[in-house]
Motif scaffolding. Sequence first.
Motif, PDB file in Angstrom:
ATOM      1  N   LEU A 189      37.208  62.891  43.026  1.00 42.72           N
ATOM      2  CA  LEU A 189      36.934  61.754  43.912  1.00 42.72           C
ATOM      3  C   LEU A 189      37.899  60.607  43.614  1.00 42.72           C
ATOM      4  N   PRO A 190      38.335  59.881  44.639  1.00 41.84           N
ATOM      5  CA  PRO A 190      39.215  58.735  44.398  1.00 41.84           C
ATOM      6  C   PRO A 190      38.622  57.713  43.436  1.00 41.84           C
ATOM      7  N   ALA A 191      37.313  57.453  43.521  1.00 43.09           N
ATOM      8  CA  ALA A 191      36.697  56.475  42.625  1.00 43.09           C
ATOM      9  C   ALA A 191      36.813  56.904  41.168  1.00 43.09           C
ATOM     10  N   MET A 192      36.781  58.199  40.914  1.00 37.75           N
ATOM     11  CA  MET A 192      36.933  58.686  39.549  1.00 37.75           C
ATOM     12  C   MET A 192      38.368  58.523  39.074  1.00 37.75           C
ATOM     13  N   ALA A 193      39.336  58.688  39.986  1.00 32.64           N
ATOM     14  CA  ALA A 193      40.732  58.440  39.638  1.00 32.64           C
ATOM     15  C   ALA A 193      40.944  56.964  39.339  1.00 32.64           C
TER      16      ALA A 193
ATOM     17  N   LEU B  72      28.472  59.048  50.127  1.00 29.72           N
ATOM     18  CA  LEU B  72      28.419  59.362  48.704  1.00 29.72           C
ATOM     19  C   LEU B  72      27.019  59.062  48.192  1.00 29.72           C
ATOM     20  N   ARG B  73      26.419  60.043  47.505  1.00 26.73           N
ATOM     21  CA  ARG B  73      25.077  59.872  46.964  1.00 26.73           C
ATOM     22  C   ARG B  73      25.023  60.432  45.543  1.00 26.73           C
ATOM     23  N   GLU B  74      23.986  59.997  44.802  1.00 32.00           N
ATOM     24  CA  GLU B  74      23.843  60.378  43.398  1.00 32.00           C
ATOM     25  C   GLU B  74      22.412  60.819  43.131  1.00 32.00           C
ATOM     26  N   GLY B  75      22.256  61.836  42.286  1.00 34.16           N
ATOM     27  CA  GLY B  75      20.935  62.279  41.862  1.00 34.16           C
ATOM     28  C   GLY B  75      20.884  62.416  40.358  1.00 34.16           C
ATOM     29  N   GLY B  76      19.674  62.346  39.798  1.00 32.69           N
ATOM     30  CA  GLY B  76      19.497  62.434  38.355  1.00 32.69           C
ATOM     31  C   GLY B  76      18.742  63.682  37.946  1.00 32.69           C
ATOM     32  N   PHE B  77      19.144  64.263  36.808  1.00 29.79           N
ATOM     33  CA  PHE B  77      18.532  65.496  36.303  1.00 29.79           C
ATOM     34  C   PHE B  77      18.325  65.370  34.799  1.00 29.79           C
ATOM     35  N   ASP B  78      17.333  66.086  34.288  1.00 35.12           N
ATOM     36  CA  ASP B  78      17.043  66.065  32.852  1.00 35.12           C
ATOM     37  C   ASP B  78      17.876  67.068  32.077  1.00 35.12           C
ATOM     38  N   THR B  79      18.329  68.138  32.732  1.00 38.29           N
ATOM     39  CA  THR B  79      19.102  69.168  32.028  1.00 38.29           C
ATOM     40  C   THR B  79      20.347  69.517  32.834  1.00 38.29           C
ATOM     41  N   ILE B  80      21.342  70.026  32.137  1.00 38.92           N
ATOM     42  CA  ILE B  80      22.574  70.424  32.817  1.00 38.92           C
ATOM     43  C   ILE B  80      22.331  71.627  33.718  1.00 38.92           C
ATOM     44  N   ASP B  81      21.430  72.517  33.312  1.00 37.05           N
ATOM     45  CA  ASP B  81      21.158  73.689  34.144  1.00 37.05           C
ATOM     46  C   ASP B  81      20.594  73.281  35.501  1.00 37.05           C
ATOM     47  N   GLU B  82      19.713  72.264  35.509  1.00 38.38           N
ATOM     48  CA  GLU B  82      19.160  71.792  36.777  1.00 38.38           C
ATOM     49  C   GLU B  82      20.247  71.170  37.649  1.00 38.38           C
ATOM     50  N   ALA B  83      21.140  70.402  37.018  1.00 37.40           N
ATOM     51  CA  ALA B  83      22.216  69.756  37.767  1.00 37.40           C
ATOM     52  C   ALA B  83      23.153  70.789  38.376  1.00 37.40           C
TER      53      ALA B  83
ATOM     54  N   ALA C 210      28.800  50.916  47.327  1.00 38.00           N
ATOM     55  CA  ALA C 210      28.256  50.486  46.038  1.00 38.00           C
ATOM     56  C   ALA C 210      28.441  51.561  44.974  1.00 38.00           C
ATOM     57  N   LEU C 211      28.202  52.817  45.332  1.00 36.54           N
ATOM     58  CA  LEU C 211      28.357  53.893  44.362  1.00 36.54           C
ATOM     59  C   LEU C 211      29.827  54.102  44.019  1.00 36.54           C
ATOM     60  N   GLU C 212      30.725  53.957  44.991  1.00 35.03           N
ATOM     61  CA  GLU C 212      32.156  54.043  44.704  1.00 35.03           C
ATOM     62  C   GLU C 212      32.567  52.974  43.694  1.00 35.03           C
ATOM     63  N   ARG C 213      32.085  51.735  43.891  1.00 42.44           N
ATOM     64  CA  ARG C 213      32.421  50.654  42.969  1.00 42.44           C
ATOM     65  C   ARG C 213      31.886  50.947  41.567  1.00 42.44           C
ATOM     66  N   ARG C 214      30.672  51.483  41.499  1.00 45.10           N
ATOM     67  CA  ARG C 214      30.099  51.761  40.177  1.00 45.10           C
ATOM     68  C   ARG C 214      30.818  52.906  39.480  1.00 45.10           C
ATOM     69  N   LEU C 215      31.183  53.940  40.217  1.00 40.01           N
ATOM     70  CA  LEU C 215      31.938  55.039  39.618  1.00 40.01           C
ATOM     71  C   LEU C 215      33.290  54.556  39.098  1.00 40.01           C
TER      72      LEU C 215
ATOM     73  N   ARG D 218      23.880  63.750  35.881  1.00 39.83           N
ATOM     74  CA  ARG D 218      23.959  63.219  37.237  1.00 39.83           C
ATOM     75  C   ARG D 218      24.739  64.197  38.114  1.00 39.83           C
ATOM     76  N   VAL D 219      24.403  64.215  39.378  1.00 40.34           N
ATOM     77  CA  VAL D 219      25.202  64.902  40.387  1.00 40.34           C
ATOM     78  C   VAL D 219      25.601  63.873  41.427  1.00 40.34           C
ATOM     79  N   VAL D 220      26.891  63.806  41.688  1.00 41.43           N
ATOM     80  CA  VAL D 220      27.418  62.967  42.759  1.00 41.43           C
ATOM     81  C   VAL D 220      27.920  63.900  43.848  1.00 41.43           C
ATOM     82  N   VAL D 221      27.515  63.639  45.077  1.00 43.70           N
ATOM     83  CA  VAL D 221      27.916  64.494  46.193  1.00 43.70           C
ATOM     84  C   VAL D 221      28.514  63.637  47.296  1.00 43.70           C
ATOM     85  N   GLU D 222      29.694  64.045  47.763  1.00 40.02           N
ATOM     86  CA  GLU D 222      30.336  63.388  48.898  1.00 40.02           C
ATOM     87  C   GLU D 222      30.337  64.352  50.076  1.00 40.02           C
TER      88      GLU D 222
END
Length: 246
Positions: free
Chosen positions: A98-102, A192-203, A133-138, A177-181
């Motif tokens: 994602l550009p925000a990550m770059a 762009l949206r974000e979700g939260g998970f307790d384990t990597i397997d769930e993510a 907002a999520l782009e700015r935070r990333l 976290r999972v970020v999906v564009e």
Amino acid sequence: MSPTEPAPVRKSIPQVDFDLDDLDADEERYLDFYRKVGVHEDMLVPLAEHHDGPHSYYVLFDRTATLGHPGMPQVLAVHLQRDHEKRTFSFEKAPLPLPAMAQSWLIHRGCPQDAIGLAPELGPPPADEATRALERRLAGDGDHYAMGYSYTSDDPDDMVVVVALRALNERAPSPFRVVVEEVDTDTWTPTLREGGFDTIDEALQWCDDRLTGEAGPLPPVRPAAAASRPSGGAKAPAPRPPRRSR
């Protein structure tokens, strides 16, 4: 066309100029840069760049990425540092989904945050304020997370990027976290949206389900007050990619 590729333009797309013509004293380094970055120079679109004395920072869309392994990141972050007296340079690069990550990668290598904004005429505008907002935070908080997995889909009927992240702070709420564009190809606007998970397997399972069209809604990220993980807990395992079903 990828979710991050510039929309059909009304004028010619600019090409990147790394300005290294006189910096070839270190032949090995020059060839290394050419093999890893420069060989595709005419296929790199500068979505953002900033120059500060000997330093240059680039957010680039790599149009050759679709020719490689399916799902590869299509955004390239490049940091150049020139030494004109010695006629040489050093560089770092990172392919990112994602550009925000770059932008975040470059900011944490010295680029001012307000100097590396994306060129509005080269990319699709965000679909809504939540996306902005999520782009700015990333971009600003990217060093708080480690990327474990990403997949970029160029399917014209379902253009999507999924990214699985692990919080570096073990006490963080929703440590994975999972970020999906997703791109609406009718309006050419990304969401762009974000979700939260307790384990990597769930993510990772959610990412795999999303790519096969079977995912439910993203679970919300738990607020910080809900985090109650003990400090002596075991560290999370390194993320691994899910088994692709197609």
